[in-house]
Design a protein around this motif. Sequence first.
Motif, PDB file in Angstrom:
ATOM      1  N   GLY A   1       0.847  -1.405   0.029  1.00 54.26           N
ATOM      2  CA  GLY A   1       0.178  -0.202   0.062  1.00 54.26           C
ATOM      3  C   GLY A   1       0.853   1.120   0.009  1.00 54.26           C
ATOM      4  O   GLY A   1       0.270   2.426  -0.443  1.00 54.26           O
ATOM      5  N   ALA A   2       1.992   1.160   0.627  1.00 49.28           N
ATOM      6  CA  ALA A   2       2.785   2.450   0.645  1.00 49.28           C
ATOM      7  C   ALA A   2       3.477   2.762  -0.557  1.00 49.28           C
ATOM      8  O   ALA A   2       3.485   4.046  -0.972  1.00 49.28           O
ATOM      9  CB  ALA A   2       3.854   2.111   1.731  1.00 49.28           C
ATOM     10  N   ALA A   3       3.852   1.736  -1.497  1.00 54.04           N
ATOM     11  CA  ALA A   3       4.295   1.818  -2.681  1.00 54.04           C
ATOM     12  C   ALA A   3       3.033   2.475  -3.596  1.00 54.04           C
ATOM     13  O   ALA A   3       3.419   3.406  -4.508  1.00 54.04           O
ATOM     14  CB  ALA A   3       4.604   0.448  -3.263  1.00 54.04           C
ATOM     15  N   ILE A   4       1.998   1.741  -3.497  1.00 47.47           N
ATOM     16  CA  ILE A   4       0.785   2.300  -4.274  1.00 47.47           C
ATOM     17  C   ILE A   4       0.370   3.948  -4.052  1.00 47.47           C
ATOM     18  O   ILE A   4       0.391   4.633  -4.984  1.00 47.47           O
ATOM     19  CB  ILE A   4      -0.596   1.233  -4.075  1.00 47.47           C
ATOM     20  N   LEU A   5       0.432   4.375  -2.713  1.00 45.08           N
ATOM     21  CA  LEU A   5       0.036   5.670  -2.498  1.00 45.08           C
ATOM     22  C   LEU A   5       1.272   6.511  -3.106  1.00 45.08           C
ATOM     23  O   LEU A   5       0.624   7.512  -3.668  1.00 45.08           O
ATOM     24  CB  LEU A   5      -0.096   5.887  -0.947  1.00 45.08           C
TER      25      LEU A   5
ATOM     26  N   LYS B   1      13.649  22.683  -8.580  1.00 52.99           N
ATOM     27  CA  LYS B   1      14.780  23.032  -7.857  1.00 52.99           C
ATOM     28  C   LYS B   1      14.317  22.530  -6.557  1.00 52.99           C
ATOM     29  O   LYS B   1      13.075  22.412  -5.986  1.00 52.99           O
ATOM     30  CB  LYS B   1      15.005  24.035  -7.857  1.00 52.99           C
ATOM     31  N   HIS B   2      15.428  21.952  -5.837  1.00 58.49           N
ATOM     32  CA  HIS B   2      15.088  21.120  -4.425  1.00 58.49           C
ATOM     33  C   HIS B   2      14.139  22.230  -3.782  1.00 58.49           C
ATOM     34  O   HIS B   2      13.096  21.456  -3.044  1.00 58.49           O
ATOM     35  CB  HIS B   2      16.222  21.069  -3.845  1.00 58.49           C
ATOM     36  N   GLU B   3      14.393  23.520  -3.457  1.00 61.57           N
ATOM     37  CA  GLU B   3      13.687  24.229  -2.248  1.00 61.57           C
ATOM     38  C   GLU B   3      12.207  24.248  -2.856  1.00 61.57           C
ATOM     39  O   GLU B   3      11.372  24.288  -2.141  1.00 61.57           O
ATOM     40  CB  GLU B   3      14.623  25.520  -2.184  1.00 61.57           C
ATOM     41  N   GLU B   4      12.125  24.683  -4.391  1.00 59.02           N
ATOM     42  CA  GLU B   4      10.697  24.737  -4.802  1.00 59.02           C
ATOM     43  C   GLU B   4       9.897  23.618  -4.758  1.00 59.02           C
ATOM     44  O   GLU B   4       8.893  23.587  -4.350  1.00 59.02           O
ATOM     45  CB  GLU B   4      10.955  24.954  -6.257  1.00 59.02           C
ATOM     46  N   ALA B   5      10.624  22.522  -4.877  1.00 58.89           N
ATOM     47  CA  ALA B   5       9.916  21.050  -4.874  1.00 58.89           C
ATOM     48  C   ALA B   5       9.457  20.764  -3.359  1.00 58.89           C
ATOM     49  O   ALA B   5       8.245  20.390  -2.946  1.00 58.89           O
ATOM     50  CB  ALA B   5      10.672  19.962  -5.288  1.00 58.89           C
ATOM     51  N   CYS B   6      10.116  21.071  -2.408  1.00 61.25           N
ATOM     52  CA  CYS B   6       9.999  20.894  -0.821  1.00 61.25           C
ATOM     53  C   CYS B   6       8.737  22.041  -0.600  1.00 61.25           C
ATOM     54  O   CYS B   6       7.601  21.441   0.136  1.00 61.25           O
ATOM     55  CB  CYS B   6      11.244  21.206   0.034  1.00 61.25           C
ATOM     56  N   ARG B   7       8.953  23.249  -0.859  1.00 62.42           N
ATOM     57  CA  ARG B   7       7.889  24.119  -0.390  1.00 62.42           C
ATOM     58  C   ARG B   7       6.499  24.109  -1.033  1.00 62.42           C
ATOM     59  O   ARG B   7       5.454  24.079  -0.538  1.00 62.42           O
ATOM     60  CB  ARG B   7       8.242  25.494  -0.622  1.00 62.42           C
ATOM     61  N   LEU B   8       6.781  23.617  -2.377  1.00 60.97           N
ATOM     62  CA  LEU B   8       5.432  23.600  -3.285  1.00 60.97           C
ATOM     63  C   LEU B   8       4.825  22.247  -2.992  1.00 60.97           C
ATOM     64  O   LEU B   8       3.436  22.103  -2.898  1.00 60.97           O
ATOM     65  CB  LEU B   8       5.768  23.810  -4.727  1.00 60.97           C
ATOM     66  N   GLY B   9       5.611  21.327  -2.714  1.00 66.19           N
ATOM     67  CA  GLY B   9       5.024  19.983  -2.442  1.00 66.19           C
ATOM     68  C   GLY B   9       4.305  19.745  -1.162  1.00 66.19           C
ATOM     69  O   GLY B   9       3.156  19.115  -1.094  1.00 66.19           O
ATOM     70  N   VAL B  10       4.996  20.411  -0.134  1.00 67.42           N
ATOM     71  CA  VAL B  10       4.245  20.598   1.036  1.00 67.42           C
ATOM     72  C   VAL B  10       2.988  21.316   1.025  1.00 67.42           C
ATOM     73  O   VAL B  10       1.777  20.804   1.551  1.00 67.42           O
ATOM     74  CB  VAL B  10       5.346  20.972   2.329  1.00 67.42           C
TER      75      VAL B  10
ATOM     76  N   GLY C   1       2.073  10.547   4.750  1.00 67.48           N
ATOM     77  CA  GLY C   1       3.618  10.887   4.580  1.00 67.48           C
ATOM     78  C   GLY C   1       3.796  10.206   3.303  1.00 67.48           C
ATOM     79  O   GLY C   1       4.645  10.719   2.589  1.00 67.48           O
ATOM     80  N   ASP C   2       3.575   9.130   2.954  1.00 62.82           N
ATOM     81  CA  ASP C   2       3.706   8.334   1.576  1.00 62.82           C
ATOM     82  C   ASP C   2       3.324   9.084   0.367  1.00 62.82           C
ATOM     83  O   ASP C   2       4.026   9.278  -0.647  1.00 62.82           O
ATOM     84  CB  ASP C   2       3.191   6.771   1.464  1.00 62.82           C
ATOM     85  N   VAL C   3       2.239   9.818   0.515  1.00 60.32           N
ATOM     86  CA  VAL C   3       1.787  10.713  -0.460  1.00 60.32           C
ATOM     87  C   VAL C   3       2.508  11.996  -0.696  1.00 60.32           C
ATOM     88  O   VAL C   3       2.977  12.050  -1.837  1.00 60.32           O
ATOM     89  CB  VAL C   3       0.145  11.363  -0.335  1.00 60.32           C
ATOM     90  N   LEU C   4       2.891  12.363   0.318  1.00 60.72           N
ATOM     91  CA  LEU C   4       3.837  13.581   0.290  1.00 60.72           C
ATOM     92  C   LEU C   4       5.255  13.387  -0.587  1.00 60.72           C
ATOM     93  O   LEU C   4       5.594  13.732  -1.390  1.00 60.72           O
ATOM     94  CB  LEU C   4       4.192  14.018   1.722  1.00 60.72           C
ATOM     95  N   THR C   5       5.585  11.871  -0.185  1.00 60.73           N
ATOM     96  CA  THR C   5       6.988  11.542  -0.658  1.00 60.73           C
ATOM     97  C   THR C   5       6.604  11.242  -2.319  1.00 60.73           C
ATOM     98  O   THR C   5       7.514  11.839  -3.050  1.00 60.73           O
ATOM     99  CB  THR C   5       7.253  10.138  -0.044  1.00 60.73           C
ATOM    100  N   GLY C   6       5.455  10.778  -2.817  1.00 61.02           N
ATOM    101  CA  GLY C   6       5.231  10.790  -4.106  1.00 61.02           C
ATOM    102  C   GLY C   6       5.121  12.115  -4.650  1.00 61.02           C
ATOM    103  O   GLY C   6       5.791  12.613  -5.904  1.00 61.02           O
TER     104      GLY C   6
END
Length: 505
Positions: free
Chosen positions: A262-266, A457-466, A441-446
């Motif tokens: 399920g973690a992989a699916i999410l 960019k790393h910071e963009e992905a972090c802030r936008l993803g969250v 949390g698995d969803v956030l990782t995806g």
Amino acid sequence: MKVLSPAQMKELDQYTIAHEPISSLDLMERAAEAMVKAITSRWSSKHPVKVFAGPGNNGGDALAVARLLAKQDYLVEVFLFNTSGKLSPDCLANKDRIVASKKLTFNEITSQFNPPELTSEMLVVDGLFGNGLNKPLSGGFASVVKYINASPATVISLDLPSGLMSLDNTYNIPAHIVKATVTLTLQLPKLSFFFAENQVYLGEWVVLDIGLHPQGLEEILADYTITEHAEMRKLLHKRQKFAHKGDMGHALLVAGKYGMCGAAILAAKACLRSGVGKITVHTPIRNNAMLQLAVPEAIMDHDKHDSYTTYIHKPEIYQAVAVGPGIGLQKDTAIAFLEMMHGMHCPLVIDADALNILGEHRGWMAQVPTLSILTPHVKEMERLVGNCVSSYERLMKAKELAEQRQLYIILKGAWTAVITPEGRITLNPTGNPGMATAGSGDVLTGILLGLLAQGYKHEEACRLGVYLHGLAGDLAAKDLGEECLTASDIISYLPHAFKKLKETE
């Protein structure tokens, strides 16, 4: 939005006084008017008001609030604590104004305090100490705080609950902090507002704009900021007319030992919903049927064992990699993870069990590639840095780790903190308690994986993803309710979050 230290707030006050220009006493009056407007909009004059004022400028604010409430026919009684015989100039000026007004009952406490009866119908205005406090309350002031907290009255704290410090309360005394019903804070929130253990003191907190100079605020370099919607909207990439899946990135997800598919699916679904062109999932072969049915868009890369044990071949074909959701803590898995880090030359997201492996082998932190993104929740963070007495201490240890190892750390929770290798900390405003559910949390990782693979960019992905993760959760909770929210709902509402972010406010 910036979050300033007490020294920076004082600097901003002084800049406003010098450049507006305005006198400090008139600025205090403006702040009091904003606080009185907030109070009168919620509580009518049928509520008697008891005002507790300290000897500093927070006390001056309280005295001005008392005078303005009395002017609007509230029944007000003031207790000014002047045990040292020394008031700040603006507090003294407001004392003189109160004495001259004669529209309220005024008591100046220089030695003995005979506390008034506080009933459930009353409003207590707490103006004992504010933003400048730097040590726990003691003696008589601690006794006054305990008396207020023991009462059934509604408590309104001005700027901060008395006794609460604006930054670090690690060694504060909980019993010596006012427990407010509502905190009316001036211009900007304080860092301590974002820590779970302080919520019991703050109650509901409201930020009041008192017109501090915008140029002065712009010139201050803040260590902490709060993400704003308009910022995130500007970060979104626009797709080109002739774009194809190869342009949208190829992501690799290492997730899901047998029994944790399920973690992989999410994570895989969230990655695809975030706009990635292709995703390959490295997972045990026994997960194949479930993943192929649940995520038919994904490419399968099989591990012959029931957990992650095989080194990833041709890592150079991927634009981003995420590892950790549901992979377990087996010895073979830990070794495979270590080998993977040695061969990684693209952005890497480390989550869940991969973080716990690092927690069990702290010496391996030196092997984590620089600029990797770590996404720990509170317990995972403490496995990396040791037990922490307070949220502030935990945040500072996370900041230290990010700076020392040149990592991005996403410290998850309410007001998730994104910490950069330079030590900048951004607090995320989206999300809700309904997201405290398995798989969130698995969803956030995806999501992070999908954004990185697309070239954010790393910071963009972090802030936008969250931000998107929390926004999707907020939209889902609005329709479904917090209690019924699942991780799959967050994925289902990701398209709505993207659409919402593209809308102009």
